[in-house]
Design a protein around this motif. Structure first.
Motif, PDB file in Angstrom:
ATOM      1  N   THR A 110      -2.066   8.957   1.112  1.00 47.36           N
ATOM      2  CA  THR A 110      -3.141   8.064   1.544  1.00 47.36           C
ATOM      3  C   THR A 110      -2.637   6.754   2.144  1.00 47.36           C
ATOM      4  O   THR A 110      -3.366   6.094   2.878  1.00 47.36           O
ATOM      5  CB  THR A 110      -4.057   7.718   0.358  1.00 47.36           C
ATOM      6  OG1 THR A 110      -3.320   6.930  -0.592  1.00 47.36           O
ATOM      7  CG2 THR A 110      -4.613   8.974  -0.293  1.00 47.36           C
ATOM      8  N   GLY A 111      -1.424   6.347   1.777  1.00 48.84           N
ATOM      9  CA  GLY A 111      -0.894   5.069   2.223  1.00 48.84           C
ATOM     10  C   GLY A 111      -1.356   3.899   1.372  1.00 48.84           C
ATOM     11  O   GLY A 111      -0.930   2.769   1.594  1.00 48.84           O
ATOM     12  N   GLU A 112      -2.207   4.166   0.398  1.00 47.56           N
ATOM     13  CA  GLU A 112      -2.697   3.095  -0.467  1.00 47.56           C
ATOM     14  C   GLU A 112      -1.541   2.520  -1.285  1.00 47.56           C
ATOM     15  O   GLU A 112      -0.746   3.273  -1.854  1.00 47.56           O
ATOM     16  CB  GLU A 112      -3.784   3.616  -1.420  1.00 47.56           C
ATOM     17  CG  GLU A 112      -5.086   3.948  -0.732  1.00 47.56           C
ATOM     18  CD  GLU A 112      -5.738   2.721  -0.111  1.00 47.56           C
ATOM     19  OE1 GLU A 112      -5.796   1.664  -0.759  1.00 47.56           O
ATOM     20  OE2 GLU A 112      -6.185   2.830   1.052  1.00 47.56           O
ATOM     21  N   PRO A 113      -1.422   1.178  -1.346  1.00 45.86           N
ATOM     22  CA  PRO A 113      -0.343   0.553  -2.124  1.00 45.86           C
ATOM     23  C   PRO A 113      -0.403   0.952  -3.595  1.00 45.86           C
ATOM     24  O   PRO A 113      -1.486   1.168  -4.155  1.00 45.86           O
ATOM     25  CB  PRO A 113      -0.613  -0.942  -1.958  1.00 45.86           C
ATOM     26  CG  PRO A 113      -1.429  -1.066  -0.710  1.00 45.86           C
ATOM     27  CD  PRO A 113      -2.256   0.194  -0.653  1.00 45.86           C
ATOM     28  N   THR A 114       0.768   1.045  -4.204  1.00 48.51           N
ATOM     29  CA  THR A 114       0.887   1.339  -5.628  1.00 48.51           C
ATOM     30  C   THR A 114       1.768   0.281  -6.270  1.00 48.51           C
ATOM     31  O   THR A 114       2.494  -0.442  -5.592  1.00 48.51           O
ATOM     32  CB  THR A 114       1.511   2.734  -5.867  1.00 48.51           C
ATOM     33  OG1 THR A 114       2.809   2.768  -5.267  1.00 48.51           O
ATOM     34  CG2 THR A 114       0.661   3.844  -5.304  1.00 48.51           C
ATOM     35  N   ASP A 115       1.715   0.209  -7.587  1.00 54.19           N
ATOM     36  CA  ASP A 115       2.570  -0.714  -8.331  1.00 54.19           C
ATOM     37  C   ASP A 115       3.890  -0.039  -8.651  1.00 54.19           C
ATOM     38  O   ASP A 115       4.004   1.180  -8.609  1.00 54.19           O
ATOM     39  CB  ASP A 115       1.885  -1.122  -9.643  1.00 54.19           C
ATOM     40  CG  ASP A 115       0.637  -1.962  -9.406  1.00 54.19           C
ATOM     41  OD1 ASP A 115       0.602  -2.699  -8.400  1.00 54.19           O
ATOM     42  OD2 ASP A 115      -0.292  -1.872 -10.237  1.00 54.19           O
ATOM     43  N   GLY A 116       4.868  -0.838  -8.985  1.00 53.86           N
ATOM     44  CA  GLY A 116       6.152  -0.295  -9.419  1.00 53.86           C
ATOM     45  C   GLY A 116       7.124  -0.105  -8.278  1.00 53.86           C
ATOM     46  O   GLY A 116       6.944  -0.610  -7.174  1.00 53.86           O
TER      47      GLY A 116
END
Length: 166
Positions: A45-51
């Motif tokens: 999706t390209g949605e930002p994630t943490d870590g």
């Protein structure tokens, strides 16, 4: 940014950053994808994630598309790895895959600072070794480049093959 655009890929430790630095030193337009285009996000999706998970190390697809569309340079080299390359690989005129043997890979990783990815954490080293063996994280059908040679010779070969592609 180039009339012709090439991706330079390979597992961690194969020399992508060194190749990019040498291309820039020689006056070529070369982009450090891992520094200039990368972020942590969902590869689908390209949605930002943490870590900082390896599988979420992706490039901004819109930025890649914009850079490729700008044809101010004769050739541009995009250097680095991303888990979402399938979303933009079709934009490139060619893909070079840097390859090294396991001993060379381990020696290079040993030389990295502990703070750099693959430098000190055993889990990262194990993942890199697995990816080196399986090649699951790199594009298929790329032009294999023997990256055990000096950086100058590796870049000579990449430039030679990219110019033959004109």
């Amino acid at each position: 940014m180039g009339i012709r655009n090439y991706l330079i890929e390979g597992v961690s430790g194969t020399g992508k950053t060194s190749v990019c630095n040498e291309l820039q030193r020689r006056g070529y337009h070369a982009i450090h994808g891992d520094r200039e285009l990368a972020y942590q996000g969902d590869p689908e999706t390209g949605e930002p994630t943490d870590g900082s998970a390896h599988e979420h190390h992706i490039w901004h697809v819109d930025k890649v598309r914009a850079l490729v569309a700008n044809q101010d340079e004769a050739v541009t080299f995009f250097c680095g790895g991303s888990r979402n390359f399938a979303k933009f690989i079709d934009l490139f005129d060619g893909v070079f895959v840097l390859e090294v043997d396991l001993d060379t890979l381990n020696r290079r990783l040993d030389e990295r600072p502990d703070s750099e990815w693959g430098g000190g954490k055993p889990t990262e080293r194990e993942l890199i070794a697995r990816l080196h063996q399986t090649k699951e994280d790199i594009p298929k059908n790329g032009i294999s480049i023997d990256a055990t040679a000096s950086v100058a010779r590796v870049v000579d070969e990449i430039v030679r093959q990219s110019e033959a592609d004109k």
